[in-house]
Design a protein around this motif. Structure first.
Motif, PDB file in Angstrom:
ATOM      1  N   VAL A  85      50.958  73.814  10.908  1.00 38.17           N
ATOM      2  CA  VAL A  85      49.689  73.496  11.559  1.00 38.17           C
ATOM      3  C   VAL A  85      48.572  73.596  10.526  1.00 38.17           C
ATOM      4  CG1 VAL A  85      48.026  74.304  13.298  1.00 38.17           C
ATOM      5  CG2 VAL A  85      50.477  74.369  13.785  1.00 38.17           C
ATOM      6  N   GLY A  86      47.678  72.626  10.536  1.00 38.65           N
ATOM      7  CA  GLY A  86      46.459  72.676   9.741  1.00 38.65           C
ATOM      8  C   GLY A  86      45.288  72.912  10.671  1.00 38.65           C
ATOM      9  N   VAL A  87      44.171  73.403  10.130  1.00 40.48           N
ATOM     10  CA  VAL A  87      42.971  73.658  10.928  1.00 40.48           C
ATOM     11  C   VAL A  87      41.771  73.051  10.219  1.00 40.48           C
ATOM     12  CG1 VAL A  87      41.431  75.414  11.905  1.00 40.48           C
ATOM     13  CG2 VAL A  87      43.903  75.792  11.901  1.00 40.48           C
ATOM     14  N   ASP A  92      30.727  69.753  15.097  1.00 35.82           N
ATOM     15  CA  ASP A  92      30.223  70.453  16.281  1.00 35.82           C
ATOM     16  C   ASP A  92      30.865  71.828  16.464  1.00 35.82           C
ATOM     17  OD1 ASP A  92      32.780  69.830  17.105  1.00 35.82           O
ATOM     18  OD2 ASP A  92      32.162  68.792  18.931  1.00 35.82           O
ATOM     19  N   THR A  93      31.532  72.321  15.438  1.00 37.48           N
ATOM     20  CA  THR A  93      32.221  73.621  15.364  1.00 37.48           C
ATOM     21  C   THR A  93      33.513  73.673  16.166  1.00 37.48           C
ATOM     22  OG1 THR A  93      31.117  74.813  17.166  1.00 37.48           O
ATOM     23  CG2 THR A  93      30.022  74.840  15.015  1.00 37.48           C
ATOM     24  N   THR A  94      34.002  72.541  16.638  1.00 37.77           N
ATOM     25  CA  THR A  94      35.317  72.527  17.267  1.00 37.77           C
ATOM     26  C   THR A  94      36.356  72.827  16.195  1.00 37.77           C
ATOM     27  OG1 THR A  94      34.674  70.889  18.927  1.00 37.77           O
ATOM     28  CG2 THR A  94      37.028  71.069  18.443  1.00 37.77           C
ATOM     29  N   PHE A  95      37.277  73.735  16.505  1.00 35.51           N
ATOM     30  CA  PHE A  95      38.388  74.029  15.609  1.00 35.51           C
ATOM     31  C   PHE A  95      39.517  73.095  16.014  1.00 35.51           C
ATOM     32  CE2 PHE A  95      35.909  77.907  15.859  1.00 35.51           C
ATOM     33  CZ  PHE A  95      35.682  78.150  14.510  1.00 35.51           C
ATOM     34  N   LEU A  96      39.859  72.180  15.135  1.00 34.30           N
ATOM     35  CA  LEU A  96      40.869  71.164  15.408  1.00 34.30           C
ATOM     36  C   LEU A  96      42.170  71.568  14.726  1.00 34.30           C
ATOM     37  CD1 LEU A  96      41.301  68.233  16.546  1.00 34.30           C
ATOM     38  CD2 LEU A  96      40.825  67.459  14.234  1.00 34.30           C
ATOM     39  N   GLY A  97      43.225  71.776  15.515  1.00 35.81           N
ATOM     40  CA  GLY A  97      44.540  72.081  14.968  1.00 35.81           C
ATOM     41  C   GLY A  97      45.374  70.816  14.957  1.00 35.81           C
ATOM     42  N   PHE A  98      46.066  70.558  13.878  1.00 36.05           N
ATOM     43  CA  PHE A  98      46.836  69.325  13.743  1.00 36.05           C
ATOM     44  C   PHE A  98      48.157  69.576  13.047  1.00 36.05           C
ATOM     45  CE2 PHE A  98      43.972  69.832  10.178  1.00 36.05           C
ATOM     46  CZ  PHE A  98      44.748  69.560   9.074  1.00 36.05           C
ATOM     47  N   LYS A  99      49.114  68.653  13.283  1.00 33.61           N
ATOM     48  CA  LYS A  99      50.392  68.722  12.577  1.00 33.61           C
ATOM     49  C   LYS A  99      50.096  68.466  11.112  1.00 33.61           C
ATOM     50  CE  LYS A  99      53.278  66.962  16.313  1.00 33.61           C
ATOM     51  NZ  LYS A  99      54.203  65.893  16.731  1.00 33.61           N
ATOM     52  N   ASP A 108      45.566  64.135   7.514  1.00 29.87           N
ATOM     53  CA  ASP A 108      45.867  62.812   6.973  1.00 29.87           C
ATOM     54  C   ASP A 108      46.216  61.859   8.113  1.00 29.87           C
ATOM     55  OD1 ASP A 108      45.702  63.737   4.228  1.00 29.87           O
ATOM     56  OD2 ASP A 108      47.655  64.677   4.545  1.00 29.87           O
ATOM     57  N   ALA A 109      46.219  60.560   7.807  1.00 30.63           N
ATOM     58  CA  ALA A 109      46.644  59.556   8.781  1.00 30.63           C
ATOM     59  C   ALA A 109      48.054  59.891   9.257  1.00 30.63           C
ATOM     60  CB  ALA A 109      46.614  58.170   8.146  1.00 30.63           C
ATOM     61  N   GLY A 110      48.263  59.819  10.551  1.00 32.58           N
ATOM     62  CA  GLY A 110      49.578  60.104  11.109  1.00 32.58           C
ATOM     63  C   GLY A 110      49.789  61.564  11.484  1.00 32.58           C
ATOM     64  N   GLU A 111      48.884  62.445  11.108  1.00 35.49           N
ATOM     65  CA  GLU A 111      49.003  63.863  11.480  1.00 35.49           C
ATOM     66  C   GLU A 111      48.224  64.055  12.782  1.00 35.49           C
ATOM     67  OE1 GLU A 111      49.799  65.988   7.190  1.00 35.49           O
ATOM     68  OE2 GLU A 111      47.737  65.954   7.914  1.00 35.49           O
ATOM     69  N   SER A 112      48.953  64.181  13.871  1.00 34.47           N
ATOM     70  CA  SER A 112      48.339  64.185  15.197  1.00 34.47           C
ATOM     71  C   SER A 112      47.707  65.531  15.551  1.00 34.47           C
ATOM     72  CB  SER A 112      49.364  63.789  16.253  1.00 34.47           C
ATOM     73  OG  SER A 112      50.447  64.689  16.243  1.00 34.47           O
ATOM     74  N   THR A 113      46.742  65.456  16.454  1.00 36.62           N
ATOM     75  CA  THR A 113      46.042  66.643  16.941  1.00 36.62           C
ATOM     76  C   THR A 113      46.955  67.431  17.875  1.00 36.62           C
ATOM     77  OG1 THR A 113      43.901  65.547  16.763  1.00 36.62           O
ATOM     78  CG2 THR A 113      44.026  67.432  18.254  1.00 36.62           C
TER      79      THR A 113
END
Length: 193
Positions: A85-87, A92-99, A108-113
């Motif tokens: 998981v990346g962060v 807007d200070t949202t912490f977005l976790g992604f593959k 990166d492109a293709g790394e979904s939320t």
């Protein structure tokens, strides 16, 4: 192979089966309860770190350090998701976790939320949702938690991005116990059947 190595292999196999087979073939989802707990802990630890180092004005570099710190925390075993998981901290200070397939903490492109965590300063709570925008759950923040340079910076960034007081007022979230029950009924730790 000695006994310690055998035990290690058995434990790792059990953990792997728990994470990967527990999904029953459904789509995997991040464990939002762990995400919330780890977000709150990360914010508190990082805020304490800044205070200890007499940081009164939080820089972009500090926020980048926070994102890397949160990435490490989200991937500690047992991880919040079965793959890395990346962060990313949004404007807007949202912490977005992604593959994060390549483990570089860059979306990166293709790394979904996988998840989003928002801070409701007015309601003194964190709100997490899964990558599809559903599965909301929340947790309260202690009143003293909102003090400090980090939280002040995040609040200012949120306001600058157009998030107004009351923006989260109508956000309905599941309680922790309700969310945990729904995950248990879905048949898998990280997703549904």
């Amino acid at each position: 192979m000695n006994m310690q190595n055998i035990i290690t292999v058995v434990v790792l196999a059990a953990i792997g089966g728990y994470f990967f087979l527990g999904d029953s073939g459904g789509s995997s989802r991040a464990d939002l309860l762990k995400v919330l707990d780890r977000t709150q802990a990360s914010l508190q630890i990082f805020q304490d770190h800044l205070k200890k180092n007499n940081v009164t004005k939080v820089s972009k570099e500090n926020l980048d350090q926070l994102a890397v710190f949160m990435q490490r925390v989200m991937n500690k075993e047992p991880a919040v998701y079965p793959s890395p998981v990346g962060v990313k901290i949004e404007k807007d200070t949202t912490f977005l976790g992604f593959k994060d397939a390549n483990k570089d903490n860059v979306k990166d492109a293709g790394e979904s939320t996988l998840f989003k965590v928002e801070i409701d300063f007015e309601g003194k709570r964190l709100i997490a949702s899964d990558g599809s925008g559903g599965g909301f759950t929340g947790m309260g923040l202690a009143s003293g938690f909102l003090l400090g340079a980090l939280m002040g910076n995040l609040m200012n960034r949120q306001r600058a991005a157009g998030v107004k007081p009351g923006s989260f007022r109508n956000r309905n979230v599941q309680s922790r116990s309700s969310y945990a029950r729904s995950k248990a009924r879905s048949g898998g730790r990280f997703g549904g059947k």
